[in-house]
Design a protein around this motif. Structure first.
Motif, PDB file in Angstrom:
ATOM      1  N   GLN A 112       0.889  -1.222   0.017  1.00  0.00           N
ATOM      2  CA  GLN A 112      -0.001  -0.038   0.204  1.00  0.00           C
ATOM      3  C   GLN A 112       0.898   1.097   0.081  1.00  0.00           C
ATOM      4  O   GLN A 112       0.232   2.401   0.053  1.00  0.00           O
ATOM      5  N   GLY A 113       2.004   1.138   0.031  1.00  0.00           N
ATOM      6  CA  GLY A 113       2.976   2.016  -0.172  1.00  0.00           C
ATOM      7  C   GLY A 113       3.438   2.707   1.444  1.00  0.00           C
ATOM      8  O   GLY A 113       3.932   3.750   1.582  1.00  0.00           O
ATOM      9  N   ASN A 114       2.919   2.168   2.464  1.00  0.00           N
ATOM     10  CA  ASN A 114       3.190   2.608   3.800  1.00  0.00           C
ATOM     11  C   ASN A 114       4.920   2.392   4.049  1.00  0.00           C
ATOM     12  O   ASN A 114       5.144   1.149   3.842  1.00  0.00           O
ATOM     13  N   VAL A 115       5.382   3.086   4.614  1.00  0.00           N
ATOM     14  CA  VAL A 115       6.820   3.120   4.808  1.00  0.00           C
ATOM     15  C   VAL A 115       7.206   2.943   6.266  1.00  0.00           C
ATOM     16  O   VAL A 115       6.643   3.701   7.028  1.00  0.00           O
ATOM     17  N   THR A 116       8.118   2.216   6.583  1.00  0.00           N
ATOM     18  CA  THR A 116       8.778   2.006   7.829  1.00  0.00           C
ATOM     19  C   THR A 116       9.998   2.573   7.903  1.00  0.00           C
ATOM     20  O   THR A 116      11.018   2.454   7.085  1.00  0.00           O
ATOM     21  N   ALA A 117      10.139   3.842   8.515  1.00  0.00           N
ATOM     22  CA  ALA A 117      11.353   4.789   8.414  1.00  0.00           C
ATOM     23  C   ALA A 117      11.385   5.379   9.921  1.00  0.00           C
ATOM     24  O   ALA A 117      10.636   5.779  10.580  1.00  0.00           O
ATOM     25  N   TYR A 118      12.727   5.766  10.016  1.00  0.00           N
ATOM     26  CA  TYR A 118      12.820   6.648  11.261  1.00  0.00           C
ATOM     27  C   TYR A 118      14.241   7.136  11.234  1.00  0.00           C
ATOM     28  O   TYR A 118      14.954   7.065  10.395  1.00  0.00           O
ATOM     29  N   PRO A 119      14.599   8.307  12.073  1.00  0.00           N
ATOM     30  CA  PRO A 119      15.697   9.130  12.031  1.00  0.00           C
ATOM     31  C   PRO A 119      16.531   8.459  12.960  1.00  0.00           C
ATOM     32  O   PRO A 119      16.489   8.649  14.216  1.00  0.00           O
ATOM     33  N   ALA A 124      12.135  16.533  -1.509  1.00  0.00           N
ATOM     34  CA  ALA A 124      11.020  15.845  -1.748  1.00  0.00           C
ATOM     35  C   ALA A 124       9.906  16.744  -2.440  1.00  0.00           C
ATOM     36  O   ALA A 124       9.475  17.716  -1.901  1.00  0.00           O
ATOM     37  N   ARG A 125       9.493  16.236  -3.603  1.00  0.00           N
ATOM     38  CA  ARG A 125       8.483  17.085  -4.565  1.00  0.00           C
ATOM     39  C   ARG A 125       7.431  16.712  -4.221  1.00  0.00           C
ATOM     40  O   ARG A 125       6.914  15.382  -4.318  1.00  0.00           O
ATOM     41  N   ILE A 126       6.450  17.410  -4.025  1.00  0.00           N
ATOM     42  CA  ILE A 126       5.157  17.183  -3.679  1.00  0.00           C
ATOM     43  C   ILE A 126       4.352  16.557  -5.173  1.00  0.00           C
ATOM     44  O   ILE A 126       4.422  17.623  -6.152  1.00  0.00           O
ATOM     45  N   ASP A 147       5.644  21.770  -5.518  1.00  0.00           N
ATOM     46  CA  ASP A 147       6.782  22.404  -4.414  1.00  0.00           C
ATOM     47  C   ASP A 147       7.616  21.342  -3.910  1.00  0.00           C
ATOM     48  O   ASP A 147       7.282  20.243  -3.823  1.00  0.00           O
ATOM     49  N   VAL A 148       8.861  21.965  -3.649  1.00  0.00           N
ATOM     50  CA  VAL A 148      10.023  20.860  -3.080  1.00  0.00           C
ATOM     51  C   VAL A 148      10.620  21.265  -1.716  1.00  0.00           C
ATOM     52  O   VAL A 148      10.821  22.303  -1.583  1.00  0.00           O
ATOM     53  N   ILE A 149      10.040  20.214  -0.824  1.00  0.00           N
ATOM     54  CA  ILE A 149      10.342  20.435   0.559  1.00  0.00           C
ATOM     55  C   ILE A 149      11.604  20.227   0.657  1.00  0.00           C
ATOM     56  O   ILE A 149      12.267  19.151   0.536  1.00  0.00           O
ATOM     57  N   THR A 150      12.133  21.174   1.341  1.00  0.00           N
ATOM     58  CA  THR A 150      14.035  21.327   1.723  1.00  0.00           C
ATOM     59  C   THR A 150      14.272  21.119   3.194  1.00  0.00           C
ATOM     60  O   THR A 150      15.197  20.690   3.455  1.00  0.00           O
ATOM     61  N   ALA A 151      13.423  21.471   4.161  1.00  0.00           N
ATOM     62  CA  ALA A 151      13.513  21.369   5.333  1.00  0.00           C
ATOM     63  C   ALA A 151      12.117  21.303   6.204  1.00  0.00           C
ATOM     64  O   ALA A 151      11.063  21.775   5.903  1.00  0.00           O
ATOM     65  N   ILE A 152      12.228  20.479   7.338  1.00  0.00           N
ATOM     66  CA  ILE A 152      11.304  20.605   8.375  1.00  0.00           C
ATOM     67  C   ILE A 152      11.773  21.090   9.607  1.00  0.00           C
ATOM     68  O   ILE A 152      12.899  20.349  10.111  1.00  0.00           O
ATOM     69  N   ASP A 153      11.433  22.192  10.152  1.00  0.00           N
ATOM     70  CA  ASP A 153      12.190  22.854  11.226  1.00  0.00           C
ATOM     71  C   ASP A 153      13.518  23.014  10.775  1.00  0.00           C
ATOM     72  O   ASP A 153      14.011  23.303   9.728  1.00  0.00           O
ATOM     73  N   ASP A 154      14.445  22.343  11.632  1.00  0.00           N
ATOM     74  CA  ASP A 154      16.022  22.703  11.210  1.00  0.00           C
ATOM     75  C   ASP A 154      16.511  21.041  10.784  1.00  0.00           C
ATOM     76  O   ASP A 154      18.015  21.062  10.550  1.00  0.00           O
ATOM     77  N   HIS A 155      15.828  20.247  10.334  1.00  0.00           N
ATOM     78  CA  HIS A 155      16.063  19.058   9.909  1.00  0.00           C
ATOM     79  C   HIS A 155      16.172  19.160   8.271  1.00  0.00           C
ATOM     80  O   HIS A 155      14.977  19.478   7.473  1.00  0.00           O
ATOM     81  N   ARG A 156      17.041  19.100   7.482  1.00  0.00           N
ATOM     82  CA  ARG A 156      17.346  19.114   6.023  1.00  0.00           C
ATOM     83  C   ARG A 156      16.678  17.910   5.564  1.00  0.00           C
ATOM     84  O   ARG A 156      16.885  16.953   5.894  1.00  0.00           O
ATOM     85  N   LEU A 207      12.119  13.113   4.520  1.00  0.00           N
ATOM     86  CA  LEU A 207      11.059  13.605   4.857  1.00  0.00           C
ATOM     87  C   LEU A 207       9.962  12.668   5.650  1.00  0.00           C
ATOM     88  O   LEU A 207       9.565  13.158   6.901  1.00  0.00           O
ATOM     89  N   ILE A 208       9.770  11.319   5.279  1.00  0.00           N
ATOM     90  CA  ILE A 208       9.100  10.551   6.019  1.00  0.00           C
ATOM     91  C   ILE A 208       9.617  10.382   7.308  1.00  0.00           C
ATOM     92  O   ILE A 208       8.957   9.984   8.397  1.00  0.00           O
ATOM     93  N   ALA A 209      11.102   9.880   7.366  1.00  0.00           N
ATOM     94  CA  ALA A 209      11.500   9.638   8.634  1.00  0.00           C
ATOM     95  C   ALA A 209      11.424  10.818   9.652  1.00  0.00           C
ATOM     96  O   ALA A 209      11.247  10.779  10.897  1.00  0.00           O
ATOM     97  N   THR A 210      11.769  12.224   9.010  1.00  0.00           N
ATOM     98  CA  THR A 210      11.583  13.317  10.021  1.00  0.00           C
ATOM     99  C   THR A 210      10.177  13.504  10.465  1.00  0.00           C
ATOM    100  O   THR A 210      10.004  13.757  11.544  1.00  0.00           O
ATOM    101  N   VAL A 211       9.109  13.297   9.674  1.00  0.00           N
ATOM    102  CA  VAL A 211       7.732  13.639  10.130  1.00  0.00           C
ATOM    103  C   VAL A 211       7.362  12.328  11.002  1.00  0.00           C
ATOM    104  O   VAL A 211       6.689  12.966  12.013  1.00  0.00           O
ATOM    105  N   ARG A 212       7.898  11.250  10.924  1.00  0.00           N
ATOM    106  CA  ARG A 212       7.413  10.358  11.877  1.00  0.00           C
ATOM    107  C   ARG A 212       8.061  10.414  13.152  1.00  0.00           C
ATOM    108  O   ARG A 212       7.565   9.871  14.109  1.00  0.00           O
ATOM    109  N   ALA A 213       9.068  11.263  13.271  1.00  0.00           N
ATOM    110  CA  ALA A 213       9.470  11.634  14.720  1.00  0.00           C
ATOM    111  C   ALA A 213       8.591  12.595  15.523  1.00  0.00           C
ATOM    112  O   ALA A 213       9.044  12.776  16.420  1.00  0.00           O
TER     113      ALA A 213
END
Length: 405
Positions: free
Chosen positions: A232-239, A336-338, A356-365, A372-378
């Motif tokens: 289904q495209g669900n990803v197991t990822a983590y920082p 990560a391009r939307i 749009d191309v997401i290049t950072a979430i807060d201070d996380h490049r 992107l997936i690992a960062t949002v998962r945190a």
């Protein structure tokens, strides 16, 4: 290739395509296998020792000859010292092992004709054990409800255990042992307090070798690691916490602890060279191991302990990797391009658009979709984050409140 650490198989299985979990072979009794291994090592030691003795004597005779006519015998006493078994120094690997080993368990799992083993750590006096989802599901081969689990403690105690709950998206799981006498819960620390270069200790059952202690340092922090993706495209990822402490198949679910003996991560995956030889060969430690930071999954653990369904933060977008140039400049893009926004999602409400191309979430490049997936998962649902993005060649940012799945 990054692979989640598999349950250690009893016999070599076929080599799986990457990335994937290692499958398990048919069950074999752990004790006889360990005894056979010990016997094999002892035999090798005797052969090597005998050969060395003969070689040494021959070399001595060739150089010096037999000077005393007594066959080279000596009456000189051997220098033997006995300093006693000194107490472990505070902050040493020995002291950490002494403190944490009673909290670590080896987990033997079977079900659906498959079997394997992994590791876990005692969380509370009620007998709750923390481990990986891929340990209790045998790398996705069985449903967690099918799992028959046996927990073995460092003192030799063995008891049955049942699966309390799993969260495949963070690769975490809880099992509960039936016998709860004399349990030693681990002390939970703060993974956010870790620094690169800090010493850490990993404990578990690599290849079924129970209560194995290895040490190393924190090699990197917030390393985006993707270990699985379902149909289904669900990803197991983590920082991840990256460490050079030796981690091998069977270490999965075991603790990574700081030098105060506090749980800071769950050993979960290794980087593999993919160069194993022979049918079903498994790659071992090459000094690139990854642990799930305890801070990131503690909310998930609490939800599982309470019998709740785990929740995860989400932006509500479909993304893909991007490389190219911004406008007429020579700047190489990474991010990560939307590709698509869900109607009513957090991203759509914040004004983000397709392309749009997401290049950072807060201070996380953010260099790619994995990051992107690992960062949002945190993060947790409802938290506010700053999203930096490129629209064409213009950089902008927006704040949004993360949604929930």
């Amino acid at each position: 290739m990054t692979q989640a650490l598999p349950p250690a198989p009893s016999s070599p299985p076929p080599t799986p395509p990457a990335p994937s979990y290692f499958p398990s072979g048919p069950p074999q009794p752990a004790r006889p296998r360990r005894a056979g291994f010990a016997a094999l090592v002892l035999t090798g030691a005797l052969l090597v020792g005998g050969g060395a003795g003969i070689g040494g004597a021959a070399f001595y005779d060739a150089v010096d000859g037999d000077t005393n006519g007594s066959g080279g015998s000596s009456s000189a006493p051997l220098q033997v010292a006995d300093n006693g078994d000194k107490p472990a120094a505070t902050g040493s690997v020995e002291s950490v092992a002494t403190k944490v080993l009673p909290s670590v368990v080896a987990l033997d799992v079977s079900g659906g004709g498959a079997s394997g083993s992994g590791s876990g750590v005692v969380l509370d006096a009620d007998g709750t054990i923390l481990t990986n989802d891929h340990v209790v599901t045998l790398g996705g081969q069985i449903d967690a409800k099918q799992a028959e689990v046996t927990a073995s403690f460092s003192d030799g105690t063995r008891t049955r255990a049942t699966v309390v709950g799993v969260d495949p998206l963070t690769d975490t799981a809880l099992v509960k042992v039936e016998k709860t006498d004399n349990l030693t819960p681990v002390t939970i620390g703060k993974s956010d307090n870790l620094d690169v270069g800090e010493q850490v200790v990993a404990i578990g059952s690599p290849f079924g070798l129970d209560a194995t202690v290895t040490s190393g340092i924190v090699s990197a922090l917030n390393r985006p690691v993707e270990v699985a993706r379902d149909q289904q495209g669900n990803v197991t990822a983590y920082p991840a916490i990256q460490t050079d402490a030796a981690i091998n198949p069977g270490n999965s679910g075991g603790p990574l602890v700081n030098m105060d003996g506090q749980l800071v991560g769950i050993n979960a995956s290794i980087r593999s060279t993919g160069s194993g030889s022979g049918a079903g060969a498994e790659s071992g430690s090459i000094g690139l191991g990854f642990a799930i930071p305890i801070d990131e999954v503690l909310p998930i653990i609490e939800q599982l302990r309470s019998g709740e369904t785990p929740t995860h933060a989400r932006l509500g977008i479909q993304v893909r990797d991007v490389t190219g140039t911004a406008g007429s400049s020579d700047t190489t893009l990474a991010g990560a391009r939307i590709a698509e926004l869900e109607k009513g999602s957090a991203a759509a409400g914040a004004g983000l658009e397709s392309g749009d191309v997401i290049t950072a979430i807060d201070d996380h490049r953010i260099d790619d979709t994995e990051a992107l997936i690992a960062t949002v998962r945190a993060y947790r649902p409802g938290e506010t984050v700053k999203v930096t993005y490129l629209r064409g060649s213009k950089q902008d940012s927006t704040e949004l409140k993360l949604g929930s799945d």
